[in-house]
Motif scaffolding. Sequence first.
Motif, short mmCIF file in Angstrom:
data_model
loop_
_atom_site.label_atom_id
_atom_site.label_comp_id
_atom_site.label_asym_id
_atom_site.label_seq_id
_atom_site.Cartn_x
_atom_site.Cartn_y
_atom_site.Cartn_z
N LYS A 147 0.85 -1.06 0.19
CA LYS A 147 -0.05 -0.03 -0.06
C LYS A 147 1.00 1.40 0.00
O LYS A 147 0.47 2.26 -0.66
N THR A 148 2.02 1.23 0.82
CA THR A 148 2.83 2.26 0.64
C THR A 148 3.37 2.68 -0.74
O THR A 148 3.37 3.81 -1.07
N SER B 280 2.54 5.99 -2.84
CA SER B 280 3.71 6.93 -3.37
C SER B 280 3.63 6.92 -5.16
O SER B 280 3.81 8.11 -5.53
N LEU B 281 3.54 5.94 -5.50
CA LEU B 281 3.51 5.82 -7.33
C LEU B 281 2.20 6.60 -7.60
O LEU B 281 2.31 7.45 -8.79
N PHE B 282 1.09 6.40 -7.10
CA PHE B 282 -0.35 6.80 -7.51
C PHE B 282 -0.09 8.50 -7.05
O PHE B 282 -0.93 8.98 -7.91
N GLY B 283 0.72 8.85 -6.40
CA GLY B 283 0.68 10.18 -5.95
C GLY B 283 1.09 11.06 -7.22
O GLY B 283 0.55 12.12 -7.73
N TYR B 284 2.07 10.46 -7.90
CA TYR B 284 2.51 11.16 -9.18
C TYR B 284 1.83 10.63 -10.20
O TYR B 284 1.33 11.43 -11.17
N GLY B 285 1.30 9.39 -10.32
CA GLY B 285 0.45 8.83 -11.47
C GLY B 285 -0.70 9.29 -11.69
O GLY B 285 -1.32 9.43 -12.88
N SER B 286 -1.61 9.70 -10.59
CA SER B 286 -2.73 10.29 -10.29
C SER B 286 -3.06 11.57 -11.54
O SER B 286 -4.06 11.54 -12.21
N LYS B 287 -2.08 12.20 -11.48
CA LYS B 287 -2.32 13.46 -12.33
C LYS B 287 -2.30 13.07 -13.76
O LYS B 287 -3.12 13.51 -14.77
N LEU B 288 -1.43 12.14 -14.09
CA LEU B 288 -1.29 11.51 -15.65
C LEU B 288 -2.51 10.60 -15.89
O LEU B 288 -2.94 10.68 -17.07
#
Length: 484
Positions: free
Chosen positions: A204-205, A209-217
């Motif tokens: 989950k961690t 972390s990855l989705f924090g960047y990828g969510s904008k994309l």
Amino acid sequence: MQNTSLKSTATKGIIWTAVDKFAVQFGQFVVSILLARLLLPEDFGLIGMLAIFITFSQIFIESGLGVGLIQRQDNTDIDFSTVFVFNLGVSSFFYILLFFAAPFISNFFNQPQLTNLIRVLGLNLFVIAIAIVQRTKLTIAIDFKSIAKSNVVGMVVGGLFGVLAARNGYGVWALVIQTLFGSMATSVSLWVFSSWSPSIAFSKTSFKSLFGYGSKLLIAGLYAQILNNIYTICLGKFYPAASLGYYTKAKSFADISSGTVVNVVQQATFPVLSSVQFDREKLVSIYSRLIRMSAFFIIPLMTLIALLAKPIVILLLTEKWVSLIPLLQWMVFARIFYPMSALNMNLLNAVGRSDLFLKVDLSKLPLTILAMVITIPLGVKAMIIGHVVTSALAFLINAYLPGKLYCYGPIQQLRDMFPFFVATIGMAISVAFMVFLIDNLVLQLFLGTLLGVVTYLFICWLLKLKELTEVWELVLKFKIKVGF
């Protein structure tokens, strides 16, 4: 990373990505010609109606996590496993969703056969999902040679099965067969070339972390696909399937050239730009050279396609596609700024500013909606002319923030592109005059291409453009240093 090492890595990456994209696009171009001669415009229109649903699903499956892995640089095995598990889970969800939504999609477009088409074509979601991490691992390693081989295998296998199916009277199903078999061959090849084996571990961690960047994309990707495909939905709903077939074919022809350049520079340079994101001088140097090199190729290429659209369409696709000619001529100009626009957006991702990427993308929404409202009731040609206007304005918008951040904005970029426009105008005059004098379509295509290339390169030589020398050096390096 030392300057020489970085330059060597970037050069080799660009070369192999170019081999990949141009080989695959050329192969797909040949296959598309064969299929267009065997199938009807309506068949391509039916698949075009399904494109938005498949594309949307793929965006959710990826969710920008692969790009996040490339940009972050310090990944662990648990990060890759987390993305792998996420890809499989989301692909399963969306296939089930598409399976049960298929009758409603069919009723919306009033095309009963779409139900079975989308249920079978939707299987491609699984096939793509299982190889996303493998492709990402190879990209991080800048192993574009393996990616190129995988893509070429997929193109050949898919094309072979698609053409065989079309020749045996499978109609629109030939396009489904081409897609599925091509994706399966590519995915298997990526697994063979990648040394990474997945586990069922999910963190989950890591995901947060990855989705924090990828969510904008993800949001930007969804938004972009809505805008790109809203025309397809409207054409499929309010116009005959043949009209959508002409539109999708014009778009695919234009994307073969413009889209290939975009894919080459984005895939090959994103990991390189990410690695120098904290070295401002080096970053701007690479970025500005990419803008100029993209313009060097794309401006004359798209202009030449517009000038020779008639012989291209009639000789390659036959007279049944003659209505495509004016649409193709406008569509290529709608794509002329596409590579440079994409580079400006790619820079924001490379430096970790996916938030700015999203803001810039959303800022173009009013412009696109206005163009849609004006042009959709007027027909396919008007819609594509609207693309021309909005794509030019989108370039100016996309270049604004990089200009503020790195002092290389739209004015500086257009100034760098100006010599290529000059050389292209000289080329266009000579080719247009030749087409006016010669009626034979075969001679128009052959002599027009030859005259256009020679004239453009000659004017570039007269203007002493350094991109001409750089391209020649890349060709020599490819011959000497890169082995297949």
